[in-house]
Design a protein around this motif. Sequence first.
Motif, PDB file in Angstrom:
ATOM      1  N   ASP A 149       0.827  -1.196   0.000  1.00  0.00           N
ATOM      2  CA  ASP A 149       0.000   0.000   0.000  1.00  0.00           C
ATOM      3  C   ASP A 149       0.867   1.254   0.000  1.00  0.00           C
ATOM      4  OD1 ASP A 149      -3.126   0.207   0.722  1.00  0.00           O
ATOM      5  OD2 ASP A 149      -2.037   2.041   1.277  1.00  0.00           O
ATOM      6  N   ALA A 150       0.241   2.362  -0.405  1.00  0.00           N
ATOM      7  CA  ALA A 150       0.955   3.646  -0.386  1.00  0.00           C
ATOM      8  C   ALA A 150       1.540   3.919   0.994  1.00  0.00           C
ATOM      9  CB  ALA A 150       0.000   4.765  -0.791  1.00  0.00           C
ATOM     10  N   ILE A 151       0.786   3.586   2.008  1.00  0.00           N
ATOM     11  CA  ILE A 151       1.248   3.913   3.358  1.00  0.00           C
ATOM     12  C   ILE A 151       2.519   3.144   3.718  1.00  0.00           C
ATOM     13  CG2 ILE A 151      -0.222   2.201   4.556  1.00  0.00           C
ATOM     14  CD1 ILE A 151       0.313   5.748   5.844  1.00  0.00           C
ATOM     15  N   ILE A 210       5.359   5.053   2.050  1.00  0.00           N
ATOM     16  CA  ILE A 210       5.598   6.343   2.714  1.00  0.00           C
ATOM     17  C   ILE A 210       6.245   6.131   4.083  1.00  0.00           C
ATOM     18  CG2 ILE A 210       4.397   8.323   3.743  1.00  0.00           C
ATOM     19  CD1 ILE A 210       4.702   8.495   0.689  1.00  0.00           C
ATOM     20  N   LYS A 211       5.770   5.113   4.788  1.00  0.00           N
ATOM     21  CA  LYS A 211       6.342   4.836   6.113  1.00  0.00           C
ATOM     22  C   LYS A 211       7.815   4.442   5.990  1.00  0.00           C
ATOM     23  CE  LYS A 211       3.090   5.631   9.111  1.00  0.00           C
ATOM     24  NZ  LYS A 211       3.228   6.788  10.002  1.00  0.00           N
ATOM     25  N   PHE A 243       9.941   5.590   3.889  1.00  0.00           N
ATOM     26  CA  PHE A 243      10.711   6.840   3.789  1.00  0.00           C
ATOM     27  C   PHE A 243      10.746   7.564   5.130  1.00  0.00           C
ATOM     28  CE2 PHE A 243       9.959   6.284  -0.795  1.00  0.00           C
ATOM     29  CZ  PHE A 243      11.249   6.528  -1.264  1.00  0.00           C
ATOM     30  N   TYR A 299       1.329   6.710  -8.497  1.00  0.00           N
ATOM     31  CA  TYR A 299       0.583   7.636  -7.640  1.00  0.00           C
ATOM     32  C   TYR A 299       1.471   8.115  -6.490  1.00  0.00           C
ATOM     33  CZ  TYR A 299      -2.954   9.057  -4.187  1.00  0.00           C
ATOM     34  OH  TYR A 299      -3.675   9.739  -3.252  1.00  0.00           O
ATOM     35  N   TYR A 353       3.141  11.821  -5.096  1.00  0.00           N
ATOM     36  CA  TYR A 353       3.025  12.289  -3.712  1.00  0.00           C
ATOM     37  C   TYR A 353       4.418  12.597  -3.163  1.00  0.00           C
ATOM     38  CZ  TYR A 353       1.121  12.511   1.074  1.00  0.00           C
ATOM     39  OH  TYR A 353       0.741  12.918   2.332  1.00  0.00           O
TER      40      TYR A 353
END
Lengths: 147, 307, 222
Positions: free
Chosen positions: A47-49, A52-53, A55, A87, A91
């Motif tokens: 997932d995107a999260i 991101i997490k 990073f 996507y 972001y």
Amino acid sequence: MENFEPVIVAFCCHYCAYTAADMAGSQRLTYPANIKIIRVPCSGKVDAIHIIKAFEKGADGVYVAGCLDGDCHFKNGNNRASRRVEYVQKYLDEIGIGGERLEMVKMSAGMGYLFAKIASEMTEKIRKLGPSPVRPLTVQASQPTAS
Amino acid sequence: MKTESKLEKVFASGNLAVTSECGPPRGSLPNHVREKGKYLEGVVDAINVTDNQTAMVRMSSLAASVLLKQEGLNPLLQMVTRDRNRLAMQADIIGAYALGIDTMLCLSGDHTQFGDHPMAANVHDIDSIQLIQMVKAMRDEGKFQGGADIKGPPKMFIGAAANPFADPFELRVLRLAKKIAAGADFIQTQCIFNVDKFEKWMEQVRAHGLHKKCYIMAGVTPMKSVGAGRYMKNKVPGMDVPQELVDRMGAVPKEKQPEEGIAICVETIERLKKIEGVAGFHIMAIDWEEKVKEIVDRAGLLPRPQV
Amino acid sequence: MITAERKPLEELIEFVRPFKRILLVGCNECVTVCSAGGRKEVGLLASGLKMALLQSGNTIEIREHTLERQCDPEYIDELLPMIDGVDAVMSMACGCGVQEVARRYKNMPVFPAVNTKFMGASERPGVWAERCQGCGNCLLGVTGGICPIARCSKRLMNGPCGGSVTGKCEISQDVDCAWQLIWDRLKELGLEDQYLKIIPAKDWRTAGGGGPRKIIREDLTA
Ligand code: SF4
Ligand code: SF4
């Protein structure tokens, strides 16, 4: 930046890239130790999260490795992963980290050499880009300053 | 007769009526309107004055109509529902009538996206058919939409537009029927290049007896160049320009193209004259008003009847 | 559902820059379904904001919480223990949720994190399209179940205009002509005659022209 050793997180699909990494190991193909592999049941599961997490926790680069086109064990998880990666790249641009630090790659379970090659290339690329603009800060921010 | 409109009188006299149009300028230049009007003096029975045509700000249709009126010409006030709500429209209708304007055309208007104010709100408080109903109630019942009596009801001769070439084709006549039921006295059609398709449409119009309930004016436009033809064919939604006409324009040298465009226009009128139910012609020569006289003359429609 | 889209991060960064500690509140209803402001998006935005601010040397603490429904006072009370000690609230709910939080916590600056777009339906995964403008006097019964107010670009109640071509609206090839859809459906239902009835000018009071609207159900009022 001479001694900069990037931290790279690779989300690897169990059915292809993860096995390919194993294969690379058993074939004694060397690849940089910078890569931290996280096994996932399907690249579409990332997932995107999660990205991101990674990073946020200090990764300088991330890639998602899924099966070759048409070979996804769950039909099209790999293509969904590709779109999601695009996507999240946007972001990352918004955040200021830069979408180029994230990539989607595809390989089959037998491609140990490709796994090793991609791992080296990604490490080189991130080394050139330098540390993530949030890494030193995240590290500082999460560590209480010694007094 | 429902009104004092000259256009209505021409129709009633059994003559083919002729109208043309004048697009107001994008600025406060009264002479611009007067000059365009001059070309049409004695050539047409009424001059459509467009209302923020193609969703671009222009001198108001009402103001430009009055300028024409002052020159002794006969303006036909266009009104779109895009820019004003029903209060503003009713106010303009009685104002226009007070200034001697007795003929109007009810439209919904091009979407703001096509113009130079795409950021503006599209009002559309009412649609064109509801506008027709409103003007009719103002005229025949002397009532504002809110129910109050109008002191001095505006005796407007009410026009509407029809596009025989848009989709769905089967609705094109049914929607015309709705406009007529709403109170349209006359219709001006979209520019006709595809006469065959227009004939089919008129067949249905006659089958519904609509040509007996309302005057139908066939719209025509002279092409200035092959480029203009191509543009209308490809870029204007709901416009039907047959390829053979574009080819015909393209086959003559550039400097002869305006002449060819006028010839096509005159031939089109000649063909349309033969179609039962066509009560007149609306010649849309956009920024080419000086050529209208030649077209009307060559089509055998001069002199205009004195009514 | 009510659809929304996250505002550009740049705009959100400016909202929160002056603060040390904020509460980021999502909503489990519509904005979750359209992937704009549910639990997942709250997490993503919190991380994004923190990392973006860090680059200019600002640290911010972001508390994350997603309410069952943000347009209902009952649920908003739940924020009370979390709101203590924060400098501002950012809401990922639709405009209704943002306003309810602002109403409940009077001294707290509240910022919207999403742009509330429209009432729509999901056409296919990842695509939402406008369907209703809440006009307060539904016409769907006479328009074949397709809304001319929300779906005709000119809001024509007696369309189609002269720009309808091959089923598409004059404004764009990507927009279906609502009146083509209405006609197709009336035909399918054998209700062609319905088309001939003129829909009269609408009374916009029910659509908001009469001022802010309210529904009062006496039997339910406390
Ligand atoms: S007619 Fe009114 S209530 Fe019905 S769908 Fe359209 S906007 Fe909504
Ligand atoms: S083309 Fe159809 S949807 Fe578009 S404005 Fe005209 S009637 Fe409405």
